[in-house]
Design a protein around this motif. Structure first.
Motif, PDB file in Angstrom:
ATOM      1  N   ASN A 119      42.965  42.160  35.810  1.00 44.66           N
ATOM      2  CA  ASN A 119      43.666  43.115  34.392  1.00 44.66           C
ATOM      3  C   ASN A 119      43.853  44.909  34.669  1.00 44.66           C
ATOM      4  O   ASN A 119      43.941  45.727  34.510  1.00 44.66           O
ATOM      5  N   SER A 120      43.316  44.897  36.543  1.00 45.32           N
ATOM      6  CA  SER A 120      43.189  46.452  36.926  1.00 45.32           C
ATOM      7  C   SER A 120      44.746  46.021  37.781  1.00 45.32           C
ATOM      8  O   SER A 120      44.743  46.163  39.111  1.00 45.32           O
ATOM      9  N   LEU A 121      45.206  47.613  37.755  1.00 43.21           N
ATOM     10  CA  LEU A 121      46.610  47.687  38.335  1.00 43.21           C
ATOM     11  C   LEU A 121      46.223  48.953  39.476  1.00 43.21           C
ATOM     12  O   LEU A 121      46.124  48.448  41.044  1.00 43.21           O
ATOM     13  N   LYS A 122      45.109  49.161  39.204  1.00 42.55           N
ATOM     14  CA  LYS A 122      43.997  49.958  40.698  1.00 42.55           C
ATOM     15  C   LYS A 122      43.611  48.541  41.706  1.00 42.55           C
ATOM     16  O   LYS A 122      43.611  48.284  43.084  1.00 42.55           O
ATOM     17  N   SER A 123      43.355  47.885  40.638  1.00 43.36           N
ATOM     18  CA  SER A 123      42.185  46.621  41.901  1.00 43.36           C
ATOM     19  C   SER A 123      43.389  45.572  42.279  1.00 43.36           C
ATOM     20  O   SER A 123      42.865  44.727  43.241  1.00 43.36           O
ATOM     21  N   ASP A 124      44.161  45.233  41.268  1.00 45.18           N
ATOM     22  CA  ASP A 124      44.151  43.314  41.145  1.00 45.18           C
ATOM     23  C   ASP A 124      45.908  43.875  41.498  1.00 45.18           C
ATOM     24  O   ASP A 124      46.106  42.250  41.896  1.00 45.18           O
ATOM     25  N   VAL A 125      46.645  44.283  41.252  1.00 44.56           N
ATOM     26  CA  VAL A 125      47.865  44.733  41.535  1.00 44.56           C
ATOM     27  C   VAL A 125      48.418  45.591  42.667  1.00 44.56           C
ATOM     28  O   VAL A 125      48.839  44.859  43.166  1.00 44.56           O
ATOM     29  N   LEU A 126      48.173  46.508  42.428  1.00 45.56           N
ATOM     30  CA  LEU A 126      49.049  47.257  44.073  1.00 45.56           C
ATOM     31  C   LEU A 126      48.187  47.270  45.017  1.00 45.56           C
ATOM     32  O   LEU A 126      49.857  47.379  45.810  1.00 45.56           O
ATOM     33  N   PRO A 127      46.993  47.070  45.153  1.00 48.70           N
ATOM     34  CA  PRO A 127      46.684  46.338  46.974  1.00 48.70           C
ATOM     35  C   PRO A 127      48.276  45.763  46.948  1.00 48.70           C
ATOM     36  O   PRO A 127      48.129  45.623  48.399  1.00 48.70           O
ATOM     37  N   LEU A 128      47.834  44.175  46.551  1.00 44.55           N
ATOM     38  CA  LEU A 128      48.435  43.421  46.658  1.00 44.55           C
ATOM     39  C   LEU A 128      50.019  43.122  46.721  1.00 44.55           C
ATOM     40  O   LEU A 128      50.679  43.110  47.714  1.00 44.55           O
ATOM     41  N   VAL A 129      49.985  43.693  46.435  1.00 42.91           N
ATOM     42  CA  VAL A 129      51.898  44.410  46.045  1.00 42.91           C
ATOM     43  C   VAL A 129      52.412  45.473  47.642  1.00 42.91           C
ATOM     44  O   VAL A 129      53.922  45.108  48.043  1.00 42.91           O
ATOM     45  N   ASN A 130      51.080  46.290  47.572  1.00 40.43           N
ATOM     46  CA  ASN A 130      51.572  47.584  48.906  1.00 40.43           C
ATOM     47  C   ASN A 130      51.258  46.362  50.220  1.00 40.43           C
ATOM     48  O   ASN A 130      51.797  46.331  51.526  1.00 40.43           O
ATOM     49  N   ILE A 131      50.616  45.353  49.963  1.00 39.32           N
ATOM     50  CA  ILE A 131      50.335  44.297  51.446  1.00 39.32           C
ATOM     51  C   ILE A 131      51.209  42.799  51.697  1.00 39.32           C
ATOM     52  O   ILE A 131      51.426  42.104  52.507  1.00 39.32           O
ATOM     53  N   GLY A 132      52.201  42.773  50.204  1.00 39.76           N
ATOM     54  CA  GLY A 132      53.512  42.219  50.790  1.00 39.76           C
ATOM     55  C   GLY A 132      53.770  41.172  49.286  1.00 39.76           C
ATOM     56  O   GLY A 132      54.273  39.940  49.739  1.00 39.76           O
ATOM     57  N   ALA A 133      52.632  40.752  48.874  1.00 40.94           N
ATOM     58  CA  ALA A 133      51.812  39.339  47.478  1.00 40.94           C
ATOM     59  C   ALA A 133      52.340  40.081  46.622  1.00 40.94           C
ATOM     60  O   ALA A 133      53.275  41.001  46.255  1.00 40.94           O
TER      61      ALA A 133
END
Length: 233
Positions: free
Chosen positions: A180-194
């Protein structure tokens, strides 16, 4: 963003406000706290000072109810110039105990979705917060049987995810995170290629808010609820 379900082998789920209700209880606790201190400051000022105290203490206490309670106590002492009564300190402690004692309230369709997805994918929980509290909620949720692994992280930054995926021998290209959190659950993963899917919850802690520019140009999918996952996974 399109997700190739054939490439995904492991799906990670955030817990709080993705699988079950959590942030709503913190908002309720803040209301109780403000009522206790209404003789010292306005509600708006109390809310602001409590948030500042929480952020200041994050590096010491981490996330979760226990750190929140300690921040409430410290905030109460500050706002009252150390004059707050022992009875009110006890009331603050009881707010925390009530939060920890609340029964786990699953969000809509959670068990049905996990049951279906577990037939095709390896499912894991990646959450942050107090270890004992999160373990309690996992146990009381009766969802543990659907997960191959549960990890309580101190924080959810790119380095935390990278280290964990490497430790679990999960290829980042085969991993999908849901939260539910862009900051914690989404953007960090997108940034590492997931891959990542955002499921907004109606209440979000101010610390978890992101600026529109932070998400601009990032590829992730947003859906309304967990049940929608079954439309493409």
């Amino acid at each position: 963003m399109e997700i190739d379900s054939q490439k995904i082998k492991v799906i990670g789920f955030d817990a709080d406000d993705t699988l079950w209700i959590n942030e709503t209880y913190f908002r309720d606790a803040e209301e109780e706290f403000a009522t206790l201190l209404e003789g010292y400051e306005t509600k708006n000022k109390i809310d602001q000072e409590l948030f500042k105290m929480e952020i200041k203490n994050l590096s010491l206490y981490g996330y979760g109810v226990k750190g929140f309670v300690l921040s409430m106590v410290e905030c109460a002492l500050d706002l009252s110039n150390n004059e707050i009564s022992s009875e009110k300190i006890t009331a603050i402690l009881n707010i925390g105990k009530e939060m920890i004692s609340r029964p786990v309230e699953l969000l809509d369709d959670v068990e049905m979705v996990l049951k279906e997805l577990s037939k095709k994918y390896r499912l894991i929980v990646l959450t942050k917060g107090d270890l004992l509290d999160q373990e309690r909620k996992i146990e009381q949720s009766n969802l543990a049987e659907y997960f191959h692994h549960v990890e309580v992280l101190s924080d959810k930054k790119e380095s935390n995810y990278k280290n964990l995926l490497e430790h679990l021998e999960i290829d980042v290209n085969e991993f999908l995170m849901i939260g539910n959190s862009l900051k914690s659950d989404v953007l960090p993963l997108v940034n590492i290629g997931a891959k990542a899917i955002h499921i907004p919850f109606h209440t979000t802690w101010e610390h978890e808010m992101v600026d529109d520019n932070d998400a601009k140009g990032k590829e992730y999918k947003t859906i309304n609820g967990l049940k929608d996952l079954l439309n493409f996974l």
